[in-house]
Design an enzyme around this catalytic site. Structure first.
Site, PDB file in Angstrom:
ATOM      1  CE  LYS A 287      -3.896  -1.834   2.737  1.00  0.00           C
ATOM      2  NZ  LYS A 287      -4.957  -1.629   1.739  1.00  0.00           N
ATOM      3  NE  ARG A 361     -11.043  -9.817  -1.989  1.00  0.00           N
ATOM      4  CZ  ARG A 361     -11.381  -8.893  -2.875  1.00  0.00           C
ATOM      5  NH1 ARG A 361     -11.752  -9.248  -4.100  1.00  0.00           N
ATOM      6  NH2 ARG A 361     -11.385  -7.615  -2.566  1.00  0.00           N
TER       7      ARG A 361
HETATM    8  N1  BES Z   1      -8.079  -3.771   4.512  1.00  0.00           N
HETATM    9  C1  BES Z   1      -8.277  -3.327   3.189  1.00  0.00           C
HETATM   10  C2  BES Z   1      -9.570  -2.535   3.019  1.00  0.00           C
HETATM   11  C3  BES Z   1      -9.663  -1.219   3.748  1.00  0.00           C
HETATM   12  C4  BES Z   1      -9.396  -0.042   3.107  1.00  0.00           C
HETATM   13  C5  BES Z   1     -10.093  -1.183   5.053  1.00  0.00           C
HETATM   14  C6  BES Z   1      -9.527   1.166   3.756  1.00  0.00           C
HETATM   15  C7  BES Z   1     -10.228   0.014   5.722  1.00  0.00           C
HETATM   16  C8  BES Z   1      -9.955   1.198   5.067  1.00  0.00           C
HETATM   17  C9  BES Z   1      -8.319  -4.515   2.239  1.00  0.00           C
HETATM   18  O1  BES Z   1      -7.543  -5.606   2.604  1.00  0.00           O
HETATM   19  C10 BES Z   1      -7.797  -4.052   0.930  1.00  0.00           C
HETATM   20  O2  BES Z   1      -6.638  -3.698   0.888  1.00  0.00           O
HETATM   21  N2  BES Z   1      -8.631  -4.035  -0.101  1.00  0.00           N
HETATM   22  C11 BES Z   1      -8.247  -3.599  -1.365  1.00  0.00           C
HETATM   23  C12 BES Z   1      -8.799  -4.573  -2.370  1.00  0.00           C
HETATM   24  C13 BES Z   1      -8.265  -4.403  -3.759  1.00  0.00           C
HETATM   25  C14 BES Z   1      -6.795  -4.727  -3.813  1.00  0.00           C
HETATM   26  C15 BES Z   1      -9.039  -5.309  -4.680  1.00  0.00           C
HETATM   27  C16 BES Z   1      -8.821  -2.209  -1.588  1.00  0.00           C
HETATM   28  O3  BES Z   1      -9.907  -1.932  -1.078  1.00  0.00           O
HETATM   29  O4  BES Z   1      -8.152  -1.383  -2.184  1.00  0.00           O
HETATM   30 MN    MN Z   2      -5.538  -5.417   1.945  1.00  0.00          MN
END
Ligand code: BES
Ligand code: MN
Ligand code: ZN
Length: 515
Positions: A287, A361
């Site tokens: 990230k 997931r």
């Molecule tokens: N934990 C994150 C989602 C999240 C984002 C929670 C902001 C709280 C605040 C999750 O694991 C994630 O990174 N999701 C990605 C999915 C994508 C790579 C398909 C996302 O939401 O960007």
């Molecule tokens: Mn994630």
């Protein structure tokens, strides 16, 4: 654990003694009876203050009188409640929270006078106490004693304060003590969840999370821990893939509450499943650093499950429930999962991992398999900070709700409406399947730019056997960094604990006979 305020109940016949005294004032009515007497004995100081402040008694508006003449209290607070006949328990809860917010942080004691208002809603003092207590929560564990800037002469630091003592005076008097037991159980669960979410990830590692859950055995929960070896032999490779880049071992914890006699225990468990990613760096699909610190809260689903299980046990709920959480840390390293890796999940379905940041997931897929194979579910509810996309869709007001069962979805939205933790249903449909079909495996873990929260839920659905009522709450917008409200000023909100507790109470627990 952060301490609850100390709440006591007293009769209106006894006199308030605390340094802060709170009265309520209804729109279009005179002063409440006790206050009218006080007004007379202070030479009309109260009515003068009301006039000068142009106090209209609108809900949550206040007028404060400091050092009122003829009174021993240092602070008299008059709180407008608008038209009290129309106030529901939720609104009384908000008033309780608002009053806590208006009192100085270092208030040590307060007497709350339900004088002339509680006859209209017998439980109002309980709702008030609940809201006051929810708002009083603050995570001060890492504020060192003596203040944060080494100011030695400032004797009292933020962390030295004992929680305030609240005495609620009403016509029901001490009778309310029994009723508050249930709310206290609820508060313990919410505080526990908030503490877990607020805790930084260097402290709350998966093994530390396991220890905090083991401690729940003293509450009467059965606690079972699956370590990495057990997870391997069960074939839970999707979940293990997420944790394999971390120095911290992954684990699954199962919390069982059996609150009904064996004879009635045949129809299965309420099963609550929580995503417990103790830190989500994104892994190799790392990230951006901006805001990454928030990913210490990526275990909020697991925290909500731990919280509600605590509450059910504390209040000895007549229900059978099981909580299951998957605890992992998602880190980049030489042992981490790579984009393009293919894993075989416990269900047998193969997953192509195209983005290691879509890790929640993977954890939930194996937990869903375990729940169906081993936990006798009557229904399953997953809770997860699953997608950033749910913030785009619903912001910080509603969680995303997905379900394969209309009746279950309605019950969850209704429970949320009742207590003010809202959830909005979004679609599942096989039309979305093409977005997650993989060229090489059975399914891929990302669905492209569109409908990100839906494709995540549609992925989970592939791991739910037909005939099992299942609902999924995407709480990424609700569980952390939520805007301050009357009943929460903490980063971790504890979202989900009150919702699931009420869901169980309203729909699955036999009513005790009124006597
Ligand atoms: N934990 C994150 C989602 C999240 C984002 C929670 C902001 C709280 C605040 C999750 O694991 C994630 O990174 N999701 C990605 C999915 C994508 C790579 C398909 C996302 O939401 O960007
Ligand atoms: Mn994630
Ligand atoms: Zn995540």
């Amino acid at each position: 654990m952060t301490e609850l305020p100390r709440i006591a109940f007293a009769s209106l016949d006894s006199k308030p003694k605390a340094s802060t005294v709170v009265y309520f004032a209804a729109e279009g009515e005179g002063l409440p009876p006790h206050l009218k007497k006080l007004d007379a004995s202070t030479g009309g100081a109260i009515s003068k203050a009301i006039e000068i402040a142009a106090f209209k008694r609108k809900r949550k508006s206040v007028v404060e009188i400091l050092a009122p003449h003829g009174l021993s209290a240092a602070r008299l607070m008059l709180v407008g409640v608008g038209e009290p006949k129309t106030l529901n328990p939720h609104e009384w809860m908000e008033i309780g929270g608002a009053v806590r917010g208006k009192l100085p942080a270092k208030t040590t004691e307060a007497d709350i006078m339900f004088d002339g208002v509680d006859s209209l809603n017998g439980d109002a003092p309980l709702s008030f106490a609940l809201g006051f207590s929810l708002r009083n929560y603050a995570f001060k564990k890492y504020k060192s004693k003596g203040g944060s800037r080494g100011e030695a002469e400032e004797a009292e630091g933020e962390n030295d304060r004992a929680p305030p003592r609240l005495t609620i005076f009403s016509h029901s008097g001490e009778q309310l003590v029994g009723g508050f037991q249930k709310d206290r159980a609820l508060l313990e669960g919410v505080y526990f969840a908030r503490d877990l979410v607020n805790e930084p990830a260097n402290i709350l590692t998966p093994p530390e999370f396991v220890e905090r859950l083991r401690a729940l055995e003293t509450e009467g929960l059965k606690v079972e821990v699956l370590d990495e070896r057990a997870l391997k032999s069960l074939g839970m490779n999707a979940m293990l893939a997420v944790g394999q880049g971390s120095a911290q071992p992954s684990a699954v914890v199962i919390l069982r509450w059996n609150g009904v006699p064996q004879a009635d225990a045949s129809d299965g468990n309420l099963v609550f499943v929580g995503k417990g990613v103790c830190f989500d760096s994104g892994g190799i699909s790392i990230k951006p650093s901006q805001g990454m610190e928030d990913m210490k809260g990526d275990m909020a689903g697991a925290a909500a499950v731990a919280g509600v299980m605590t509450t059910l046990a504390r209040r000895k709920a007549p229900v059978r429930a099981v909580g299951i959480v998957g605890l992992v840390e998602n880190m980049p390293s030489a042992t981490a999962t790579r984009p393009g890796d293919i894993v075989t999940s416990a269900s047998g379905q193969t997953i192509e991992i195209l983005n290691t940041d879509a890790e929640g997931r993977l954890v939930l897929a194996d937990l869903l398999w375990y729940a169906q194979a081993h936990l006798e579910p009557k229904l399953i509810i997953t809770l997860a900070t699953l997608t950033g996309a749910i913030l785009v869709a619903l912001g910080k007001e509603y969680a995303g709700l997905f379900s394969n069962d209309d009746a279950l979805a309605s019950k969850i939205s209704e429970a949320g409406q009742d207590i003010g933790e809202f959830a909005w249903r979004l679609p599942l449909s096989k039309k979305y399947n093409k977005l997650i079909d993989s060229k090489l495996a059975d399914v891929k873990n990302i669905g492209g730019r569109d409908a990100g929260s839906i494709t995540a839920a549609q992925f989970l659905l592939r791991f739910v056997k037909s005939g099992i009522p299942w609902a999924h709450l995407d709480i990424a917008g609700m569980a952390m960094g939520s805007p301050a409200s009357d009943i929460n000023s903490s980063w971790g909100s504890g979202y989900g604990v009150r919702l699931l507790d009420h869901f169980s109470d309203k729909f699955y627990e036999p009513r005790s006979e009124p006597n």
